[in-house]
Structures are given as C-alpha cells and as structure tokens.
Scaffold this motif. Structure first.
Motif, PDB file in Angstrom:
ATOM      1  N   PHE A  86       0.840  -1.202   0.000  1.00 31.09           N
ATOM      2  CA  PHE A  86       0.000   0.000   0.000  1.00 31.09           C
ATOM      3  C   PHE A  86       0.874   1.250   0.000  1.00 31.09           C
ATOM      4  CE2 PHE A  86      -2.078   3.463   2.243  1.00 31.09           C
ATOM      5  CZ  PHE A  86      -3.314   3.534   1.599  1.00 31.09           C
ATOM      6  N   PHE A  87       1.903   1.252   0.850  1.00 30.24           N
ATOM      7  CA  PHE A  87       2.726   2.460   0.984  1.00 30.24           C
ATOM      8  C   PHE A  87       3.842   2.553  -0.058  1.00 30.24           C
ATOM      9  CE2 PHE A  87       0.847   2.391   5.275  1.00 30.24           C
ATOM     10  CZ  PHE A  87       0.393   3.688   5.315  1.00 30.24           C
ATOM     11  N   ALA A  93       1.174   5.970  -5.899  1.00 26.73           N
ATOM     12  CA  ALA A  93       0.643   6.048  -7.267  1.00 26.73           C
ATOM     13  C   ALA A  93      -0.600   6.929  -7.313  1.00 26.73           C
ATOM     14  CB  ALA A  93       0.319   4.646  -7.788  1.00 26.73           C
ATOM     15  N   ALA A  94      -1.479   6.803  -6.315  1.00 36.23           N
ATOM     16  CA  ALA A  94      -2.684   7.642  -6.263  1.00 36.23           C
ATOM     17  C   ALA A  94      -2.309   9.108  -6.090  1.00 36.23           C
ATOM     18  CB  ALA A  94      -3.595   7.183  -5.129  1.00 36.23           C
ATOM     19  N   LEU A  95      -1.304   9.394  -5.265  1.00 29.44           N
ATOM     20  CA  LEU A  95      -0.839  10.771  -5.103  1.00 29.44           C
ATOM     21  C   LEU A  95      -0.290  11.328  -6.409  1.00 29.44           C
ATOM     22  CD1 LEU A  95       1.081  10.479  -1.707  1.00 29.44           C
ATOM     23  CD2 LEU A  95      -1.097  11.638  -2.072  1.00 29.44           C
ATOM     24  N   TYR A  96       0.477  10.521  -7.108  1.00 30.28           N
ATOM     25  CA  TYR A  96       1.089  10.993  -8.351  1.00 30.28           C
ATOM     26  C   TYR A  96       0.035  11.259  -9.417  1.00 30.28           C
ATOM     27  CZ  TYR A  96       3.983  11.199 -12.506  1.00 30.28           C
ATOM     28  OH  TYR A  96       4.570  11.601 -13.672  1.00 30.28           O
ATOM     29  N   ARG A  97      -0.954  10.389  -9.530  1.00 30.85           N
ATOM     30  CA  ARG A  97      -1.983  10.568 -10.560  1.00 30.85           C
ATOM     31  C   ARG A  97      -2.825  11.815 -10.307  1.00 30.85           C
ATOM     32  NH1 ARG A  97      -3.014   4.541  -9.749  1.00 30.85           N
ATOM     33  NH2 ARG A  97      -1.648   3.557 -11.291  1.00 30.85           N
ATOM     34  N   ALA A 296      11.093  17.059   5.911  1.00 29.12           N
ATOM     35  CA  ALA A 296       9.859  16.275   5.818  1.00 29.12           C
ATOM     36  C   ALA A 296       9.120  16.575   4.518  1.00 29.12           C
ATOM     37  CB  ALA A 296       8.965  16.562   7.022  1.00 29.12           C
ATOM     38  N   GLU A 297       9.052  17.855   4.143  1.00 27.64           N
ATOM     39  CA  GLU A 297       8.354  18.236   2.912  1.00 27.64           C
ATOM     40  C   GLU A 297       9.054  17.690   1.671  1.00 27.64           C
ATOM     41  OE1 GLU A 297       5.609  20.433   0.369  1.00 27.64           O
ATOM     42  OE2 GLU A 297       5.577  19.433   2.324  1.00 27.64           O
ATOM     43  N   LEU A 298      10.361  17.828   1.611  1.00 31.72           N
ATOM     44  CA  LEU A 298      11.102  17.308   0.465  1.00 31.72           C
ATOM     45  C   LEU A 298      11.006  15.790   0.388  1.00 31.72           C
ATOM     46  CD1 LEU A 298      14.298  19.567   0.543  1.00 31.72           C
ATOM     47  CD2 LEU A 298      12.333  19.736  -0.999  1.00 31.72           C
ATOM     48  N   GLY A 299      10.990  15.138   1.560  1.00 28.44           N
ATOM     49  CA  GLY A 299      10.817  13.686   1.572  1.00 28.44           C
ATOM     50  C   GLY A 299       9.475  13.280   0.997  1.00 28.44           C
ATOM     51  N   PHE A 300       8.421  14.026   1.344  1.00 27.94           N
ATOM     52  CA  PHE A 300       7.090  13.722   0.811  1.00 27.94           C
ATOM     53  C   PHE A 300       7.052  13.927  -0.698  1.00 27.94           C
ATOM     54  CE2 PHE A 300       2.828  15.061  -0.462  1.00 27.94           C
ATOM     55  CZ  PHE A 300       2.084  13.968  -0.044  1.00 27.94           C
ATOM     56  N   LEU A 301       7.614  15.028  -1.178  1.00 26.77           N
ATOM     57  CA  LEU A 301       7.602  15.301  -2.619  1.00 26.77           C
ATOM     58  C   LEU A 301       8.411  14.253  -3.383  1.00 26.77           C
ATOM     59  CD1 LEU A 301       7.942  19.190  -2.628  1.00 26.77           C
ATOM     60  CD2 LEU A 301       5.874  17.814  -2.957  1.00 26.77           C
ATOM     61  N   ALA A 302       9.529  13.812  -2.810  1.00 29.17           N
ATOM     62  CA  ALA A 302      10.299  12.741  -3.447  1.00 29.17           C
ATOM     63  C   ALA A 302       9.494  11.441  -3.463  1.00 29.17           C
ATOM     64  CB  ALA A 302      11.624  12.538  -2.709  1.00 29.17           C
ATOM     65  N   TYR A 303       8.771  11.189  -2.393  1.00 27.57           N
ATOM     66  CA  TYR A 303       7.906  10.004  -2.302  1.00 27.57           C
ATOM     67  C   TYR A 303       6.879  10.014  -3.433  1.00 27.57           C
ATOM     68  CZ  TYR A 303       4.428   6.883  -0.097  1.00 27.57           C
ATOM     69  OH  TYR A 303       3.524   5.883   0.177  1.00 27.57           O
ATOM     70  N   GLY A 308       6.105   7.417  -6.390  1.00 22.39           N
ATOM     71  CA  GLY A 308       4.753   7.415  -6.950  1.00 22.39           C
ATOM     72  C   GLY A 308       4.755   7.322  -8.459  1.00 22.39           C
ATOM     73  N   ARG A 309       5.626   8.058  -9.104  1.00 21.53           N
ATOM     74  CA  ARG A 309       5.686   7.986 -10.571  1.00 21.53           C
ATOM     75  C   ARG A 309       6.075   6.592 -11.027  1.00 21.53           C
ATOM     76  NH1 ARG A 309       9.382  11.893 -14.467  1.00 21.53           N
ATOM     77  NH2 ARG A 309       8.649  11.023 -16.454  1.00 21.53           N
ATOM     78  N   ARG A 310       7.045   5.986 -10.356  1.00 23.48           N
ATOM     79  CA  ARG A 310       7.467   4.634 -10.720  1.00 23.48           C
ATOM     80  C   ARG A 310       6.335   3.634 -10.521  1.00 23.48           C
ATOM     81  NH1 ARG A 310      11.568   3.593  -6.979  1.00 23.48           N
ATOM     82  NH2 ARG A 310      12.885   4.977  -8.214  1.00 23.48           N
ATOM     83  N   ALA A 311       5.613   3.775  -9.388  1.00 22.40           N
ATOM     84  CA  ALA A 311       4.513   2.844  -9.119  1.00 22.40           C
ATOM     85  C   ALA A 311       3.375   3.021 -10.115  1.00 22.40           C
ATOM     86  CB  ALA A 311       3.997   3.058  -7.689  1.00 22.40           C
TER      87      ALA A 311
END
Length: 324
Positions: A86-87, A93-97, A296-303, A308-311
């Motif tokens: 899920f994580f 993936a849902a965040l990226y879309r 924390a913010e940069l970590g989220f954006l990288a996530y 997310g893009r890869r998933a």
C-alpha cells in the motif's frame, strides 16, 4: 481495441474472481475455477497494458490479481506485505496521478493567503470588513496567543490534538469534494485564517516569528490539506465529467482512489502532527526547526514524484503461475 467494451465483456469473470479470492472456504471445483480465472485475468491485464491508457483500470485489476494470487498460493499471513505494498505502490501512485489537482489547489490557496495577508497588514479597512479588533496585541505580542498556542499543552497531548484536527479538515475537504462548493469553502476558510494571521503578525513587525512557528509543521501539513482538497475536487469533477465510463462506474473507480488517498494521509498528518507537537514548540533555533519541516516536505515530494511515478507506470511483474 475498444477498452470499454473489452472491460464490459470480461467484468463478470473479474467479479467472480474477486468473490472467490475473498471467500473463506473453497470447494475443489471452486479452487480450480479460481486458478483458471486468475491465469485468464492475468493475460487480459497484460493485453490491456499494451492498449489501455486508463491507469485506474490497470491498477484495479493489478490489486485484484495480487489478492487472488495470495489465495491461490494459500498465503494467509500476508498482512504485512499488503501494508507494505500500500505504501510503496497504491498510495504513492494515487498521489502521483492526482498531483495536477492538488498542485492547483495549493497554488490557489497560497495566492489567496498571501493576498489576504498583504491586505490585512496594510489596511485598517481590511480589519473592519473582516470584523477584527483594532488592538490585536494579545495575539501578536511576544508570548501572545499565537505563540502560546504551541506551548500551553504537553507535547504528546498537543500532537494528538492537532493530528485529530488536521485529519478532520482533510477528511472534510476529501469527502465533500464530490459537491465541490463545500470543499472549496473549507479550503478558503483555512486560507483566510492563515492569511489573516500572517497579516496581523506582519503588521506587528513579527513576520519572522510567524514563519518560525508556521513553517516547521506547516509545509507538510498544508501539503496534506492540498492533497485532500485536490483529490476531493477530482472526485467531484468525475461526477460532472465521467469521461468514457458510465457516471456510476467512473465515480466508483475515483472513489476507490480517493479512499486510498484518505488512508495514506492519516500517516502523513501523523508525521506533521508530531513535528507540530514536538519540534515547533521546542527550544531549537528557528532555522533548525524550519530545516526539520523542509526535510519532511522534500521527503514527501520525493515520495510522490519518484516512488509514486514509478509505481503509477510500473508494469505487472512476470508471474510463475501464468503459463508462458
């Protein structure tokens, strides 16, 4: 290839596979049917991947096959793996879309807050129109309510309080998004509160203190609110423009994506709540506190934009249960 017609034709067998994979006990014929449907659906998914631009359909079938595969292999202790997937796949993936939606919400939110802040800081008329008192020293002075808000409660209790409050704001923005206007109103009121606070602190010559207390947790917290608002508004827009699908099916599909975002944001808001409860009111210098929030913010954006893009673009791995 007419993807909608293809999906409509095979939907009954996908639903049957879903029911069998969730069924607690299977008879011999049902177990054989499960394996047959699993292999057939895997081949259908591979075909769709080469023809369909619809990521939600592909993601839904992938999740169905993961569940069915676990049942075929008799894997019952896979809860940890499902949470991990899920994580590492579904949530990012849902965040990226949805990122164009929540990026637009964030840009509008910050523009409104900045405009209100400038208006309040330089105009007595603004205070009158917004019903603000002429003297706001109890809020803006050193040791005033703006600062004591972060320090008057024990850290753990305060972290739990802000987590609950922020989760509520995010949930309202998410699930009223289908109606669009209520979600827009919630977002506007939060932008108004932020802008007014910034304007009052700027008028008192304490804008540096404002950013020192807001930025450590606010970067990640506001991003989570933007995500919630964007996902909610995307759900509402699906009701207006369902695309190639029927309105009911489009809403069901986007609703599942919205639910995925809602579950994941619980953890994101927990992290921002811990920062707000323990880092923001700490005795660390403001640059150090802001640095924690920036990491924390940069970590989220990288996530989102790496994982997310890869998933979101990841093909289904070759499966040993699928005949070559």
């Amino acid at each position: 290839m007419d993807v909608d017609a293809y999906a409509y034709r095979h939907r009954p067998s996908w639903d049957r596979l879903d029911r069998l994979s969730r069924q607690r006990r299977l008879s011999g014929p049902e177990a054989d049917e499960l394996v047959t449907l699993y292999r057939r659906t895997s081949q259908q998914l591979a075909r769709l991947q080469s023809h369909s631009p619809d990521p939600e359909l592909i993601a839904g079938l992938s999740a169905l096959l993961i569940r069915a595969r676990a049942r075929v292999l008799g894997s019952r202790g896979e809860i940890g793996r499902d949470i991990g997937r899920f994580f590492t796949h579904r949530f990012p993936a849902a965040l990226y879309r949805a990122w164009p939606w929540w990026a637009a919400v964030g840009a509008a939110f910050l523009a409104i807050s900045a405009g209100l802040g400038v208006w309040v800081s330089g105009s007595g008329t603004a205070r009158k129109r917004l019903g603000l008192p002429a003297d706001t020293g109890d809020l803006t002075d050193p040791g005033g309510r703006f600062e004591t808000y972060y320090t008057e409660h024990p850290h753990d209790a305060f972290a739990a309080q802000v987590w609950t409050n922020n989760a509520w704001v995010a949930a309202v923005a998410l699930f009223t998004g289908i109606l669009i206007l209520p979600a827009a109103y919630v977002l506007y009121m939060n932008a108004l509160n932020l802008g007014v606070s910034a304007g009052l602190m700027a008028d008192a010559g304490r804008l540096e203190a404002f950013f020192g207390f807001i930025l450590p947790h606010g970067m990640l917290e506001l991003t989570a609110v933007f995500v919630a608002g964007g996902a909610g508004l995307k759900l509402g827009w699906t009701l207006i423009d369902p695309g190639r699908l029927s309105r009911a099916r489009a809403l069901a599909r986007q609703g599942r994506a919205t639910a995925t975002v809602a579950l994941g944001l619980v953890v994101v808001l927990l992290i921002s709540g811990l920062i707000e409860g323990f880092v923001t009111p700490s005795g660390l210098p403001a640059p150090a506190r802001i640095g924690v929030g920036l990491v924390a913010e940069l970590g989220f954006l990288a996530y989102v934009f790496v994982i997310g893009r890869r998933a979101a673009n990841e093909p289904v791995a070759t499966d040993p249960l699928i005949p070559g």
